[in-house]
Motif scaffolding. Sequence first.
Motif, PDB file in Angstrom:
ATOM      1  N   LEU A  14      -6.207   1.410   0.470  1.00 42.47           N
ATOM      2  CA  LEU A  14      -5.426   2.505  -0.097  1.00 42.47           C
ATOM      3  C   LEU A  14      -3.927   2.233  -0.074  1.00 42.47           C
ATOM      4  O   LEU A  14      -3.130   3.054  -0.485  1.00 42.47           O
ATOM      5  CB  LEU A  14      -5.709   3.806   0.672  1.00 42.47           C
ATOM      6  N   TYR A  16      -1.773   1.112  -1.874  1.00 41.07           N
ATOM      7  CA  TYR A  16      -1.478   0.676  -3.244  1.00 41.07           C
ATOM      8  C   TYR A  16      -0.068   0.128  -3.379  1.00 41.07           C
ATOM      9  O   TYR A  16       0.213  -0.725  -4.175  1.00 41.07           O
ATOM     10  CB  TYR A  16      -1.656   1.845  -4.216  1.00 41.07           C
ATOM     11  N   ILE A  17       0.831   0.670  -2.547  1.00 44.10           N
ATOM     12  CA  ILE A  17       2.238   0.295  -2.677  1.00 44.10           C
ATOM     13  C   ILE A  17       2.445  -1.190  -2.422  1.00 44.10           C
ATOM     14  O   ILE A  17       3.370  -1.802  -2.936  1.00 44.10           O
ATOM     15  CB  ILE A  17       3.121   1.154  -1.738  1.00 44.10           C
ATOM     16  N   GLN A  19       0.517  -3.504  -3.424  1.00 40.16           N
ATOM     17  CA  GLN A  19      -0.005  -4.330  -4.502  1.00 40.16           C
ATOM     18  C   GLN A  19       1.085  -4.583  -5.521  1.00 40.16           C
ATOM     19  O   GLN A  19       1.851  -3.687  -5.852  1.00 40.16           O
ATOM     20  CB  GLN A  19      -1.216  -3.649  -5.136  1.00 40.16           C
ATOM     21  N   MET A  22       1.749  -2.347  -8.581  1.00 39.55           N
ATOM     22  CA  MET A  22       2.243  -1.027  -8.268  1.00 39.55           C
ATOM     23  C   MET A  22       3.754  -1.056  -8.063  1.00 39.55           C
ATOM     24  O   MET A  22       4.495  -0.201  -8.548  1.00 39.55           O
ATOM     25  CB  MET A  22       1.548  -0.556  -7.004  1.00 39.55           C
TER      26      MET A  22
END
Lengths: 282, 294
Positions: A14, A16-17, A19, A22
């Motif tokens: 979770l 995501y930041i 990745q 993103m």
Amino acid sequence: MRYSLIKRTQFGPLDYIHQGWMKLTLGLSFVFLYAPLLILVIFSFNDSRRNIVWRGFTTKYYEKAWNNDGLIEAFANSLTIAFFSTIVSTILGAMVALLLWRFRFPLKGAYEGAMTLPIVIPEICMGVAMMAFFSRVGWPSGLVWPFNLSAITIAHISFSFPFVAVIVRARLANFNLELEEAAKDLGASEWQFFRDIMIPFMKPGLIAGALLAFTLSLDDFVITFFTSGPDTVTLPVKIYSMVRFSVTPEINAASTVLIAITLLLTTIALWLQNRTGQKLGH
Amino acid sequence: MLGVPPGIWLTVFFIIPLSLIWLFSFGDKQGLVDIELTWTMANYARAMDPLYLQIFLKSFWFAGITTLVCLLVAFPIAIAITFSPARIRPILLLLVILPFWTNLLIRTYALIAVLRTKGYVNFGLEYLWDGLNATLMFFGMDPSGLIGERFTPAPLLYNNFAVVFGLVYVHLPFMVLPLYASLDRMDRSYLEASLDLGATQFRTFLSITVPLAMPGIISGVIITFIPALGSFLTPDLLGGTDSQMIANVIERQFKSANDWPFGSALSFILMYITFFVLAARALFSRQGSAMEAS
């Protein structure tokens, strides 16, 4: 295989930041939002009239804007309108907030609904309605300053005070009703309770609301455009007429000043709200 | 007592002006300034004229595309903010809101400098074009056949593209904030469960994140669509002759064309559309909360 498993769980699924795509999206979005404004500010200091290439630092466009009487007059008008609009909007907005927070009365829903109308209806509709109203009632024009600005100021108050009411009411929602009982138990009259308990409690909301009203008034273009006359020009209306004519560094300079003022005011408002929010948290 | 002064203010300086143009919308224009109230429907009938119907459709089209693009751009932003460390979250949020406080006119003006023929985007494109040209020359190819002899600036301003670009630029924060608000409230264990059970990130996004964020999506769509539909400045400054929206037509009726009854009728049609959208949203959210409660 094992290595890849560890590597995959280095960040949770979770996060995501972390990745790349993103971060890229976020970065590009901020470029999209800020690049035009930054370019505008930077090129207000560019020593070149037409060229978009950097030719050295100068403040001459600020001097030029300062010596442009029309621009300065428009700026003074804007500040005057915002000043009077803020005072009246804050008082009216606080009254609406207190009323809706404290009392039940018949048609309360209708009253509340009517108070949100200025927030939801399209600006253009309010603009033309104000224009039609002031022309039909024969609102005096050409009065001495600052009364010549009364029509614009009234229109600004009409769209500002419902916003103030929303902000003050949000503050009131956190009021501890036991304070009222305590005050009344200790013999405070209604007026004393209001003056010594309610006003200090509402103060951060009132300040935030007042700053919002000031910014709304200073920034408004559409509604002012329909209520202003040839002698009552505000800064956004003046900038609009300059933009229609041509794109010049002078407009950049005037815009930069306006951006700086609104940013300063909204930062103060946000800081105040944050501070009171933190106090409530403890 | 407390409610009387604001009530009077709202009545005199808001309800009466609106009622006035409501009456005008059923009026007949007599000469230059006189309007006779005849309860005619002619102004509303005229709004159904293909010329104006087309402008209404165009406004819906612009506002619709703007809302869709904002939704597609805002979703990753909102997700990134939601899942960023608590420390930097307020900063990212502030960065999204800040442009929102900057004057609308100034933001639109800033776009002119970026998009115009001699603007920054075309400047960048020309630079790339020159680079490409030089590279081709270096390899002994004739660039004139491949990409053309001279750089022609892309027409980015004073057309429909510029209007939609400007509307997206102005309304993006409206979409990010409600999306963030609903994503922030979301229970993350659902996402973890979905991923644990073997769903891909994409599947999880479609089956878990989107349904859970639905209230935020609906709020965002509505508070983007409504102001976009009534936009005046963006089409006025960035649009060409064929990118007029309803608000521009209304402005013309009240200023240059001096046909107040027709302008009033258009204003009220725009207002009825706004109320219809808001009422639909209220109905929808009531149903949603009733379903949750049961």
